[in-house]
Design a protein around this motif. Sequence first.
Motif, PDB file in Angstrom:
ATOM      1  N   LEU A  52      12.416  30.755  20.215  1.00 15.86           N
ATOM      2  CA  LEU A  52      11.781  29.684  20.977  1.00 15.86           C
ATOM      3  C   LEU A  52      10.376  30.111  21.373  1.00 15.86           C
ATOM      4  O   LEU A  52      10.071  31.304  21.453  1.00 15.86           O
ATOM      5  CB  LEU A  52      12.594  29.348  22.229  1.00 15.86           C
ATOM      6  CG  LEU A  52      13.991  28.772  22.014  1.00 15.86           C
ATOM      7  CD1 LEU A  52      14.754  28.754  23.334  1.00 15.86           C
ATOM      8  CD2 LEU A  52      13.918  27.370  21.428  1.00 15.86           C
ATOM      9  N   GLY A  53       9.526  29.148  21.620  1.00 16.75           N
ATOM     10  CA  GLY A  53       8.167  29.468  22.018  1.00 16.75           C
ATOM     11  C   GLY A  53       7.442  28.239  22.529  1.00 16.75           C
ATOM     12  O   GLY A  53       8.012  27.143  22.599  1.00 16.75           O
ATOM     13  N   PRO A  54       6.185  28.387  22.903  1.00 12.85           N
ATOM     14  CA  PRO A  54       5.423  27.249  23.417  1.00 12.85           C
ATOM     15  C   PRO A  54       5.218  26.183  22.341  1.00 12.85           C
ATOM     16  O   PRO A  54       5.033  26.505  21.170  1.00 12.85           O
ATOM     17  CB  PRO A  54       4.096  27.876  23.844  1.00 12.85           C
ATOM     18  CG  PRO A  54       3.988  29.140  23.047  1.00 12.85           C
ATOM     19  CD  PRO A  54       5.384  29.623  22.854  1.00 12.85           C
ATOM     20  N   SER A  90       5.043  32.208  18.982  1.00 12.22           N
ATOM     21  CA  SER A  90       5.436  33.313  19.864  1.00 12.22           C
ATOM     22  C   SER A  90       4.704  33.202  21.192  1.00 12.22           C
ATOM     23  O   SER A  90       3.577  32.701  21.267  1.00 12.22           O
ATOM     24  CB  SER A  90       5.113  34.661  19.209  1.00 12.22           C
ATOM     25  OG  SER A  90       3.731  34.746  18.900  1.00 12.22           O
ATOM     26  N   HIS A  91       5.363  33.658  22.251  1.00 12.32           N
ATOM     27  CA  HIS A  91       4.735  33.688  23.570  1.00 12.32           C
ATOM     28  C   HIS A  91       3.602  34.710  23.566  1.00 12.32           C
ATOM     29  O   HIS A  91       3.699  35.766  22.949  1.00 12.32           O
ATOM     30  CB  HIS A  91       5.765  34.053  24.645  1.00 12.32           C
ATOM     31  CG  HIS A  91       6.785  32.986  24.869  1.00 12.32           C
ATOM     32  ND1 HIS A  91       6.521  31.829  25.571  1.00 12.32           N
ATOM     33  CD2 HIS A  91       8.079  32.898  24.465  1.00 12.32           C
ATOM     34  CE1 HIS A  91       7.601  31.076  25.602  1.00 12.32           C
ATOM     35  NE2 HIS A  91       8.570  31.699  24.944  1.00 12.32           N
ATOM     36  N   GLY A  92       2.531  34.395  24.233  1.00 11.86           N
ATOM     37  CA  GLY A  92       1.416  35.325  24.330  1.00 11.86           C
ATOM     38  C   GLY A  92       0.508  35.339  23.116  1.00 11.86           C
ATOM     39  O   GLY A  92      -0.373  36.190  22.998  1.00 11.86           O
ATOM     40  N   LYS A  93       0.722  34.422  22.180  1.00  9.57           N
ATOM     41  CA  LYS A  93      -0.117  34.368  20.989  1.00  9.57           C
ATOM     42  C   LYS A  93      -1.532  33.974  21.378  1.00  9.57           C
ATOM     43  O   LYS A  93      -1.746  33.058  22.164  1.00  9.57           O
ATOM     44  CB  LYS A  93       0.453  33.365  19.990  1.00  9.57           C
ATOM     45  CG  LYS A  93      -0.280  33.327  18.661  1.00  9.57           C
ATOM     46  CD  LYS A  93       0.402  32.360  17.695  1.00  9.57           C
ATOM     47  CE  LYS A  93      -0.302  32.336  16.351  1.00  9.57           C
ATOM     48  NZ  LYS A  93       0.373  31.409  15.394  1.00  9.57           N
ATOM     49  N   ALA A  94      -2.518  34.667  20.817  1.00  8.35           N
ATOM     50  CA  ALA A  94      -3.912  34.380  21.139  1.00  8.35           C
ATOM     51  C   ALA A  94      -4.287  32.979  20.674  1.00  8.35           C
ATOM     52  O   ALA A  94      -3.747  32.470  19.685  1.00  8.35           O
ATOM     53  CB  ALA A  94      -4.817  35.416  20.477  1.00  8.35           C
ATOM     54  N   ASP A  95      -5.246  32.348  21.384  1.00 10.22           N
ATOM     55  CA  ASP A  95      -5.641  30.998  21.001  1.00 10.22           C
ATOM     56  C   ASP A  95      -6.528  31.031  19.756  1.00 10.22           C
ATOM     57  O   ASP A  95      -6.899  32.093  19.246  1.00 10.22           O
ATOM     58  CB  ASP A  95      -6.355  30.287  22.155  1.00 10.22           C
ATOM     59  CG  ASP A  95      -7.649  30.982  22.587  1.00 10.22           C
ATOM     60  OD1 ASP A  95      -8.273  31.696  21.765  1.00 10.22           O
ATOM     61  OD2 ASP A  95      -8.045  30.797  23.745  1.00 10.22           O
ATOM     62  N   LYS A  96      -6.887  29.851  19.271  1.00  6.75           N
ATOM     63  CA  LYS A  96      -7.635  29.749  18.024  1.00  6.75           C
ATOM     64  C   LYS A  96      -8.980  30.448  18.099  1.00  6.75           C
ATOM     65  O   LYS A  96      -9.436  31.064  17.127  1.00  6.75           O
ATOM     66  CB  LYS A  96      -7.847  28.268  17.665  1.00  6.75           C
ATOM     67  CG  LYS A  96      -6.586  27.555  17.209  1.00  6.75           C
ATOM     68  CD  LYS A  96      -6.913  26.151  16.729  1.00  6.75           C
ATOM     69  CE  LYS A  96      -5.670  25.473  16.159  1.00  6.75           C
ATOM     70  NZ  LYS A  96      -5.978  24.131  15.612  1.00  6.75           N
ATOM     71  N   HIS A  97      -9.630  30.350  19.251  1.00  4.08           N
ATOM     72  CA  HIS A  97     -10.957  30.946  19.372  1.00  4.08           C
ATOM     73  C   HIS A  97     -10.871  32.471  19.315  1.00  4.08           C
ATOM     74  O   HIS A  97     -11.668  33.137  18.652  1.00  4.08           O
ATOM     75  CB  HIS A  97     -11.615  30.497  20.674  1.00  4.08           C
ATOM     76  CG  HIS A  97     -11.783  29.009  20.765  1.00  4.08           C
ATOM     77  ND1 HIS A  97     -12.650  28.314  19.956  1.00  4.08           N
ATOM     78  CD2 HIS A  97     -11.165  28.084  21.548  1.00  4.08           C
ATOM     79  CE1 HIS A  97     -12.587  27.021  20.243  1.00  4.08           C
ATOM     80  NE2 HIS A  97     -11.686  26.856  21.207  1.00  4.08           N
ATOM     81  N   THR A  98      -9.876  33.031  20.010  1.00  2.00           N
ATOM     82  CA  THR A  98      -9.704  34.486  20.011  1.00  2.00           C
ATOM     83  C   THR A  98      -9.349  34.992  18.619  1.00  2.00           C
ATOM     84  O   THR A  98      -9.811  36.044  18.182  1.00  2.00           O
ATOM     85  CB  THR A  98      -8.593  34.888  21.011  1.00  2.00           C
ATOM     86  OG1 THR A  98      -8.902  34.354  22.293  1.00  2.00           O
ATOM     87  CG2 THR A  98      -8.471  36.407  21.087  1.00  2.00           C
ATOM     88  N   ARG A  99      -8.529  34.234  17.894  1.00  2.12           N
ATOM     89  CA  ARG A  99      -8.117  34.645  16.545  1.00  2.12           C
ATOM     90  C   ARG A  99      -9.162  34.313  15.485  1.00  2.12           C
ATOM     91  O   ARG A  99      -8.973  34.631  14.314  1.00  2.12           O
ATOM     92  CB  ARG A  99      -6.790  33.955  16.192  1.00  2.12           C
ATOM     93  CG  ARG A  99      -5.602  34.451  16.975  1.00  2.12           C
ATOM     94  CD  ARG A  99      -4.315  33.780  16.493  1.00  2.12           C
ATOM     95  NE  ARG A  99      -4.174  32.426  16.984  1.00  2.12           N
ATOM     96  CZ  ARG A  99      -4.014  31.360  16.234  1.00  2.12           C
ATOM     97  NH1 ARG A  99      -3.999  31.475  14.922  1.00  2.12           N
ATOM     98  NH2 ARG A  99      -3.885  30.156  16.760  1.00  2.12           N
TER      99      ARG A  99
END
Length: 417
Positions: A52-54, A90-99
């Motif tokens: 499960l995740g956001p 996944s929880h804590g996944k970096a947003d698009k800008h960070t990635r």
Amino acid sequence: NNEKVDYLQLTKPLIEQTAIAAAGKSVIVGQDTTEVNYESHRGYLSIGDAELGPVGNNKDIGFFMHPSIVLDEANEILLGVSDVHIWNRSHGKADKHTRNYSKQPIEEKESNRWIASAQRTKNVLKDATSILFVADREADMYEEFATVPDGRCDVLIRSRTNRCLCDGQVTGTTGKLHDVIAQQPVAGNISLTIRNAQKRQGRQATLAIRYTTVRIAQSQRRPRPHLPEYIELYAIEVCEATDTVPAGEKPVRWILLTTRKVNNLADALYLAKCYGLRWQIELVFATLKSEGLNIEGCQLESGKALKSMAAMSLITAVRINQLRLIRDNITLPASLLFTPSQITFLYALITKLQGKTERQRNSYPAETIAWAVWAIARLGGWKGYAKNESPPGNKTLRIGWNDFNRIYQGWSLANFL
């Protein structure tokens, strides 16, 4: 929750059955993604559950489902499903800008699901004569146009962006997609009934049809050397005339991009109709959720179990929509959806469900789809003879299908004993 249970294995029989049904046919494959949200049942679930995740708002908990439904192009019958992809973030996944999402290769992006599902479908439907992949704006990716089509397969996708076009393209015009298609003459007009909706006022609209050939160019900011510099496509615009647009609304406007040839107005209208068939997958999603099975109300306590339940529910949602789409068909045999044993049972069931008057009897030819669906609908509460009664819809057929299977199980046990 059993570790041996896997949603891919649960859907495998349906996918295999679809492949058999599609053999020798030209088919339309509609793709889309739906969010399955379990925020209202967060208390039942473990925060650390890896399954499960956001979801869309990046706060609620759940997962996503991306099926590919298959329709017979000749008669628009829903044949089944060719692929099912279920995943969670996944929880804590970096947003698009960070990635630095825009520079990531397509294989590392969630959007690769459109391409990967299409490639798996091509293998599953290897015996189909032709495949037309139909998708909404989210699938408008250069990689999709460059990698999915081949001698047997085409794509039809609603345009999401005003794409840059190549210099010297066959239209003889440079610039951007919207500019080029706006310069084309109106090939014809159609009248369309638009229903009342949240953002649309019901009306009888007049829509103009334009079409042309375009060459979409690779992005200069994100060049992909392994792909061609440009791709030649056919562009179709379906745009509402301003005199039928209510005040404060924007006109209905589709711009469709396709690899299938558009030689005349009839071709353009036909492909616009094919794009409209994509709505069938939205009806499957509605059956999964508010209009039928309510999978988001499920209180199983692990992501793995919820995904398995969602996969099993998809099988039922597809069957319910199959019944609705061909509920009045008197040419297709009931054996398309029912086993020989179930057909034998239907004879006994219909005898019990029929009334004494002619209007209360099943008047459809025996062992046709319409004959069988009449019984399912009656079990779901449809009278079948009342004046001004609407045809049975998804909710009625869902209730009837549940009852049919329950009674059939008892009948089978009685005959076995």
